[in-house]
Design an enzyme around this catalytic site. Structure first.
Site, PDB file in Angstrom:
ATOM      1  N   ASP A  11       0.864  -1.181   0.000  1.00  0.00           N
ATOM      2  CA  ASP A  11       0.000   0.000   0.000  1.00  0.00           C
ATOM      3  C   ASP A  11       0.901   1.231   0.000  1.00  0.00           C
ATOM      4  OD1 ASP A  11      -2.067   1.755   0.175  1.00  0.00           O
ATOM      5  OD2 ASP A  11      -2.787   1.107   2.134  1.00  0.00           O
ATOM      6  N   ASP A 107      -2.651   2.483  -6.426  1.00  0.00           N
ATOM      7  CA  ASP A 107      -1.558   2.568  -5.453  1.00  0.00           C
ATOM      8  C   ASP A 107      -1.464   1.366  -4.519  1.00  0.00           C
ATOM      9  OD1 ASP A 107      -3.872   3.056  -4.054  1.00  0.00           O
ATOM     10  OD2 ASP A 107      -3.058   4.709  -2.883  1.00  0.00           O
ATOM     11  N   GLU A 108      -2.080   0.262  -4.878  1.00  0.00           N
ATOM     12  CA  GLU A 108      -1.947  -0.922  -4.022  1.00  0.00           C
ATOM     13  C   GLU A 108      -2.101  -2.199  -4.829  1.00  0.00           C
ATOM     14  OE1 GLU A 108      -5.123  -1.968  -1.282  1.00  0.00           O
ATOM     15  OE2 GLU A 108      -6.398  -0.443  -2.186  1.00  0.00           O
TER      16      GLU A 108
END
EC number: 2.7.7.7
Length: 410
Positions: A11, A107-108
């Site tokens: 993350d 973003d993860e």
């Protein structure tokens, strides 16, 4: 005995803000935030740096409130091209270790590193990846390490920024059971409220119920929640899962409350155009259309309609969305409108159903189809195809930060 999987959940920390700070090092150590539209009274923060969070600022906070809490905050407009480039670089780096990488948002993502590490080596690998992302891309991240995706996701949330957390299944009763159900990944406010009607306030309360009870009360979702409460998650890390798009939608916040039908109609037209454009770019159609209306006092109302045949044309989306608006809007002031087409499928792959209305059209095509079939037999199946698909580059200028169109990069 089957070897336990070793799953990483990565993350990226304050991703948009971190990208801005990487691009402009003078912003490092300062309270910054990316706002949807800093100049609008309804503008909200898409994300903010940890320096801003230390002053009480948080994501989704209105711009005016953020300025009150942190007068020195630096507000930046979204730079989605930069975020997409950074995301692609991040996932390319992860794939240099294993092909078993599953992006779940810009973003993860998850990694299955079972085949490349053993035991305590997992922590060393996580440290190496974390340092490489920081040194090469100047982007911080937190990593959760666990035997399945649910526990890995839970672990990555435990220590931010730049944290590495191991969560084992045997630790679930000690670490997760005391928490409120709302803190379980995948449980929202409405689900937590429903669980409370069955005297389930904590994850431990949920774990103490039987699987049969949960199925009786909440169906398959109840069983999934019960399994999570026991640390069970059978989902595999699937690199192909990113292509499983379920819906395409857009929402828009108005600078002033909408109280006139003509203004609502204008917004629905703009939203329908955006949704249709994205559906066409991906060759998708969907059988359910939903509108979202958020009032000035933050009350949400969603209404939907389902069709036998999928829709994707702007005029169809617009027409059906306006039908729902006229039926369900009571002229209360609106601050946000949304239009979504869901239960989508690939139009190229869907078989067209013949009906009494279109059989004549197909009858006309029969001689042409026979000729194509003969040529394909002679020169190969792929020598001739019905229709040519030309890849389109979607226009991202109108995207929101929550759009998953970044997945086209993969």
């Amino acid at each position: 005995m089957t070897q336990a999987r070793i799953i990483f959940h990565l993350d990226m920390n304050c991703f948009y803000a971190s990208v801005e700070q990487a691009l402009n090092p003078t912003l490092k150590g300062k309270a910054i935030a990316v706002a949807g539209n800093p100049k609008e009274r309804r503008g909200i923060l898409v994300t903010c740096s940890y320096e801003a969070r230390a002053k009480g600022v948080y994501t989704t906070m209105p711009v005016w409130e953020a300025k009150q809490k942190c007068p020195e905050i630096i507000l930046l407009p979204p730079n989605f091209d930069a975020y997409r480039r950074a995301s692609k670089s991040m996932f390319d780096l992860l794939r240099s270790y294993t092909h078993l990488v599953e992006p779940v948002s810009i973003d993860e993502g998850y990694m299955d590193v079972t085949e490349i590490v053993h035991g305590s080596e997992a922590i060393q690998l996580a440290e190496k990846i974390q340092m490489q992302l920081k040194e090469e891309l100047d982007l911080p991240c937190s990593i959760g390490i666990a035997p399945n995706k649910f526990l890995a996701k839970t672990a990555s949330d435990m220590k931010k920024p730049m944290g590495i957390t191991v969560l084992r299944k045997r630790q679930v009763p000690q670490i997760l059971w005391p928490l409120k159900t709302i803190e379980m990944h995948g449980v929202g406010a409405s689900t937590a409220k429903k669980l409370a009607t069955y005297s389930i306030e904590t994850i431990g309360d949920l774990a103490q119920k039987t699987e049969k009870e949960m199925h009786q009360w909440m169906g398959k979702n109840g069983v999934r929640l019960w399994e999570k409460a026991h640390g069970i998650d059978r989902r595999q890390v699937d690199p192909e899962a990113i292509y499983d798009i379920k819906s395409v939608g857009n929402s828009m916040t108005s600078a002033v409350d909408l109280v006139e039908m003509r203004d609502v109609v204008e917004m629905v037209q703009k939203l329908s155009e955006k949704v249709a454009k994205r559906l066409r770019a991906k060759n998708l159609a969907g059988t359910t259309l939903q509108i979202q209306m958020r009032t000035s006092d933050w009350q949400n109302k969603t209404r939907s309609i389902t069709f036998k045949n999928g829709i994707y044309e702007q005029q169809d989306i617009e027409r059906e969305a306006l039908k729902l608006v006229r039926k369900h809007w009571n002229f209360e002031p609106l601050r946000l409108m949304g239009v979504t087409v869901s239960h989508v499928y690939n139009r190229r792959e869907a078989a067209e159903q013949l009906s009494i209305f279109n059989y004549a059209e197909h009858a006309k095509e029969e001689p042409v189809l026979k000729l194509v079939e003969q040529l394909q037999r002679k020169y190969g199946k792929n020598s001739l195809q019905k229709g040519v698909s030309i890849a389109k580059n979607p226009d991202y200028t109108a995207q929101t930060s929550f759009s998953k169109d970044f997945l086209d990069d993969h």
